[in-house]
Design a protein around this motif. Structure first.
Motif, PDB file in Angstrom:
ATOM      1  N   TYR A 125      -6.994   0.580  11.829  1.00 20.94           N
ATOM      2  CA  TYR A 125      -6.155  -0.047  10.809  1.00 20.94           C
ATOM      3  C   TYR A 125      -6.986  -1.458  11.111  1.00 20.94           C
ATOM      4  O   TYR A 125      -7.963  -1.602  11.074  1.00 20.94           O
ATOM      5  CB  TYR A 125      -5.175  -0.816  11.840  1.00 20.94           C
ATOM      6  CG  TYR A 125      -4.280   0.343  11.943  1.00 20.94           C
ATOM      7  CD1 TYR A 125      -3.272   0.722  10.432  1.00 20.94           C
ATOM      8  CD2 TYR A 125      -3.911   1.205  13.251  1.00 20.94           C
ATOM      9  CE1 TYR A 125      -2.408   1.250  11.032  1.00 20.94           C
ATOM     10  CE2 TYR A 125      -3.061   2.355  12.658  1.00 20.94           C
ATOM     11  CZ  TYR A 125      -1.896   2.310  11.941  1.00 20.94           C
ATOM     12  OH  TYR A 125      -0.770   3.152  12.100  1.00 20.94           O
ATOM     13  N   GLY A 126      -6.503  -2.683   9.785  1.00 20.69           N
ATOM     14  CA  GLY A 126      -6.887  -4.610  10.544  1.00 20.69           C
ATOM     15  C   GLY A 126      -5.800  -4.492  11.676  1.00 20.69           C
ATOM     16  O   GLY A 126      -5.108  -4.331  11.444  1.00 20.69           O
ATOM     17  N   GLN A 186     -13.480  -5.757   1.863  1.00 19.83           N
ATOM     18  CA  GLN A 186     -12.312  -5.233   2.750  1.00 19.83           C
ATOM     19  C   GLN A 186     -11.252  -6.697   2.251  1.00 19.83           C
ATOM     20  O   GLN A 186     -11.608  -7.646   2.707  1.00 19.83           O
ATOM     21  CB  GLN A 186     -12.814  -5.149   4.381  1.00 19.83           C
ATOM     22  CG  GLN A 186     -13.703  -3.981   4.686  1.00 19.83           C
ATOM     23  CD  GLN A 186     -12.503  -2.874   3.947  1.00 19.83           C
ATOM     24  OE1 GLN A 186     -11.202  -2.260   4.137  1.00 19.83           O
ATOM     25  NE2 GLN A 186     -13.658  -1.616   4.547  1.00 19.83           N
ATOM     26  N   ILE A 205      -2.495  -4.157  11.352  1.00 16.51           N
ATOM     27  CA  ILE A 205      -2.220  -4.484   9.853  1.00 16.51           C
ATOM     28  C   ILE A 205      -1.526  -2.895   9.246  1.00 16.51           C
ATOM     29  O   ILE A 205      -2.171  -2.220   9.323  1.00 16.51           O
ATOM     30  CB  ILE A 205      -2.945  -5.394   9.117  1.00 16.51           C
ATOM     31  CG1 ILE A 205      -3.466  -6.447   9.464  1.00 16.51           C
ATOM     32  CG2 ILE A 205      -1.935  -5.511   7.261  1.00 16.51           C
ATOM     33  CD1 ILE A 205      -5.099  -6.932   8.931  1.00 16.51           C
ATOM     34  N   LEU A 252       0.242  -1.467  -0.452  1.00 10.65           N
ATOM     35  CA  LEU A 252       0.167  -0.253   0.533  1.00 10.65           C
ATOM     36  C   LEU A 252       0.482   1.733   0.155  1.00 10.65           C
ATOM     37  O   LEU A 252       2.530   1.391   1.168  1.00 10.65           O
ATOM     38  CB  LEU A 252      -0.986  -0.181   1.184  1.00 10.65           C
ATOM     39  CG  LEU A 252      -1.756  -1.027   1.900  1.00 10.65           C
ATOM     40  CD1 LEU A 252      -2.827  -0.785   2.566  1.00 10.65           C
ATOM     41  CD2 LEU A 252      -2.477  -1.885   0.260  1.00 10.65           C
ATOM     42  N   THR A 305      -8.963  -6.969   4.011  1.00 12.59           N
ATOM     43  CA  THR A 305      -9.208  -8.081   5.844  1.00 12.59           C
ATOM     44  C   THR A 305      -9.943  -8.851   6.398  1.00 12.59           C
ATOM     45  O   THR A 305      -9.590  -9.830   6.667  1.00 12.59           O
ATOM     46  CB  THR A 305      -9.545  -6.768   6.997  1.00 12.59           C
ATOM     47  OG1 THR A 305      -8.407  -5.862   6.553  1.00 12.59           O
ATOM     48  CG2 THR A 305      -9.204  -6.867   8.147  1.00 12.59           C
ATOM     49  N   ASP A 365       1.408   3.297   3.331  1.00 11.16           N
ATOM     50  CA  ASP A 365       2.677   2.910   4.358  1.00 11.16           C
ATOM     51  C   ASP A 365       4.700   3.084   3.377  1.00 11.16           C
ATOM     52  O   ASP A 365       4.762   2.347   2.367  1.00 11.16           O
ATOM     53  CB  ASP A 365       2.862   1.823   4.595  1.00 11.16           C
ATOM     54  CG  ASP A 365       0.732   1.475   5.620  1.00 11.16           C
ATOM     55  OD1 ASP A 365       1.540   1.555   6.583  1.00 11.16           O
ATOM     56  OD2 ASP A 365      -0.263   1.287   5.284  1.00 11.16           O
ATOM     57  N   GLU A 414     -11.565  -5.278  10.690  1.00 13.23           N
ATOM     58  CA  GLU A 414     -11.105  -4.164  10.444  1.00 13.23           C
ATOM     59  C   GLU A 414     -11.818  -3.947  10.824  1.00 13.23           C
ATOM     60  O   GLU A 414     -12.431  -2.586  11.291  1.00 13.23           O
ATOM     61  CB  GLU A 414     -11.824  -4.374   8.493  1.00 13.23           C
ATOM     62  CG  GLU A 414     -11.280  -2.674   8.016  1.00 13.23           C
ATOM     63  CD  GLU A 414      -9.641  -2.397   7.283  1.00 13.23           C
ATOM     64  OE1 GLU A 414      -9.085  -3.680   7.872  1.00 13.23           O
ATOM     65  OE2 GLU A 414     -10.151  -2.014   6.919  1.00 13.23           O
ATOM     66  N   LYS A 415     -10.928  -2.512  11.149  1.00 13.70           N
ATOM     67  CA  LYS A 415     -10.896  -1.066  11.785  1.00 13.70           C
ATOM     68  C   LYS A 415     -11.872  -2.031  13.011  1.00 13.70           C
ATOM     69  O   LYS A 415     -12.555  -0.503  13.045  1.00 13.70           O
ATOM     70  CB  LYS A 415     -11.240   0.112  11.106  1.00 13.70           C
ATOM     71  CG  LYS A 415     -10.727   0.020   9.677  1.00 13.70           C
ATOM     72  CD  LYS A 415     -10.229   1.386   9.047  1.00 13.70           C
ATOM     73  CE  LYS A 415      -8.917   1.985   8.129  1.00 13.70           C
ATOM     74  NZ  LYS A 415      -9.726   1.847   7.118  1.00 13.70           N
TER      75      LYS A 415
HETATM   76  C1  G1P Z   1      -5.687   0.284   4.739  1.00 14.31           C
HETATM   77  C2  G1P Z   1      -6.187  -1.403   5.565  1.00 14.31           C
HETATM   78  C3  G1P Z   1      -6.270  -2.171   6.500  1.00 14.31           C
HETATM   79  C4  G1P Z   1      -4.765  -1.705   6.634  1.00 14.31           C
HETATM   80  C5  G1P Z   1      -4.286  -0.506   6.376  1.00 14.31           C
HETATM   81  C6  G1P Z   1      -2.681   0.019   6.845  1.00 14.31           C
HETATM   82  O1  G1P Z   1      -7.024   0.706   4.772  1.00 14.31           O
HETATM   83  O2  G1P Z   1      -7.845  -1.526   5.080  1.00 14.31           O
HETATM   84  O3  G1P Z   1      -6.930  -2.892   7.493  1.00 14.31           O
HETATM   85  O4  G1P Z   1      -4.498  -1.611   8.524  1.00 14.31           O
HETATM   86  O5  G1P Z   1      -4.787   0.020   4.981  1.00 14.31           O
HETATM   87  O6  G1P Z   1      -2.083   1.243   6.073  1.00 14.31           O
HETATM   88  P1  G1P Z   1      -6.650   2.636   4.797  1.00 14.31           P
HETATM   89  O7  G1P Z   1      -5.413   3.118   5.365  1.00 14.31           O
HETATM   90  O8  G1P Z   1      -6.786   2.220   3.846  1.00 14.31           O
HETATM   91  O9  G1P Z   1      -8.030   3.016   5.377  1.00 14.31           O
END
Ligand code: G1P
Length: 303
Positions: free
Chosen positions: A174-175, A234, A208, A134, A236, A137, A195-196
């Motif tokens: 986060y997840g 999701q 996560i 992602l 997750t 990060d 998830e969250k």
């Molecule tokens: C996504 C995922 C989440 C994860 C996160 C990490 O969420 O859905 O599970 O913990 O990225 O950055 P977002 O940050 O896109 O809402």
């Protein structure tokens, strides 16, 4: 590793998000192109994939994301101008991003969530394990994580997520994974994923962070995953199904990361990433650190 378990070579980078937290900077520029020091954030992510041995990169993009494709392509006009000037150093910088990896792009179309973005990679990935990174990060290049995840996936099969312990008050971002220890200090078995979650319902403080190495079985599960949190499909939730039922393509392991990670989707963390990485740079670091020391001293005096 054996013949039936080819080395992981494909990385998928979802990059279709709107970047609303950085408006107005992201009105006409993809958030992934915002510079961290002097490189777009997305280039660090592609470099990380390549550093872990994944040289085939698929980006999941959307409308207004053309600059991403341009950045990883040649720019002959600019190269020509730099050659004429004899500016080899800048020429190398321009060519670096186009020589990094074999890039592929697919558009997500409807923004139906991270799980849906990953599903868009199915035709390209086929039937082999693959990584997902992602873009928000940023893992400090000095603290490699993905290579370790690939190693664990090749040994254990199934899927591997990157986990980091966070303050319980932050887990709702986060997840979240419930885990059991394994024989390796940095590896856990994931037994449940949410998830969250609200902090009161969170099964742990293991979050996560945005790195995954996934079994292709996840595609079949994603196709059947109903929209979850926020009305989105999701990732997750699909991984939860794999963690709960090994015969569906599990198990799911977690690699616990203790290194430096920045959430470049968050403005404060984005600034921290720039300051830290600039301080470490050989070319900019010494001058910048001096200035920073003076600035911090002044700030302290003002307190
Ligand atoms: C996504 C995922 C989440 C994860 C996160 C990490 O969420 O859905 O599970 O913990 O990225 O950055 P977002 O940050 O896109 O809402």
């Amino acid at each position: 590793m054996n013949e039936s378990h080819p080395r992981i070579s494909k990385a998928v980078i979802p990059a279709a998000g709107l970047g609303t937290r950085f408006l107005p900077a992201t009105k006409a520029t993809p958030k992934e192109m915002l510079p961290v020091v002097d490189k777009p954030a997305i280039q660090y992510v592609v470099e990380e994939a390549v550093g872990a041995g994944l040289s085939d990169v698929l980006m999941i993009t959307g409308r207004n994301k053309r600059p991403l494709e341009d950045h990883f392509d040649r720019n002959y006009e600019l190269e020509e101008a730099l050659i004429k000037k004899g500016d080899q150093e800048r020429l190398a910088k321009v060519q670096e991003s186009s020589d990094l990896a074999t890039m592929h792009y697919v558009r997500q179309g409807d923004p139906r969530g991270l799980g849906h973005a990953v599903l868009c990679a199915a035709p390209h990935v086929g039937d082999e394990p693959f990584a997902v990174l992602l873009g928000d990060d940023l893992i400090d290049p000095r603290d490699p994580l993905l290579a370790r995840m690939v190693e664990v996936q090749e040994r254990e099969g199934g899927s591997v997520v990157a986990l980091m312990e966070v303050e319980p008050s932050q887990i709702h971002l986060y997840g979240c994974a419930a885990v059991e220890p394994t024989g390796d200090a940095d590896v856990v078995k994931v037994t449940n994923l949410v998830e969250k979650p609200d902090p009161a319902d969170a099964p742990s403080n293991y979050a996560i962070i945005g790195r995954y190495v996934l079994d292709p079985a996840v595609f079949g599960i994603l196709r059947e995953t109903e929209p979850g949190r926020g009305g989105e499909i999701q990732l997750t939730d699909a991984l939860q199904k794999l963690a709960a039922d090994e015969s569906a393509g599990g198990p799911v392991h977690g690699v616990v990361f203790k290194g430096r990670r920045y959430d470049t989707g968050d403005r404060g963390d984005y600034l921290r990433a720039i300051v830290r990485l600039a301080c470490e740079r050989e070319d900019l670091g010494p001058d910048f650190r001096n200035w920073l020391r003076g600035y911090v001293t002044e700030e302290m005096q003002g307190l």
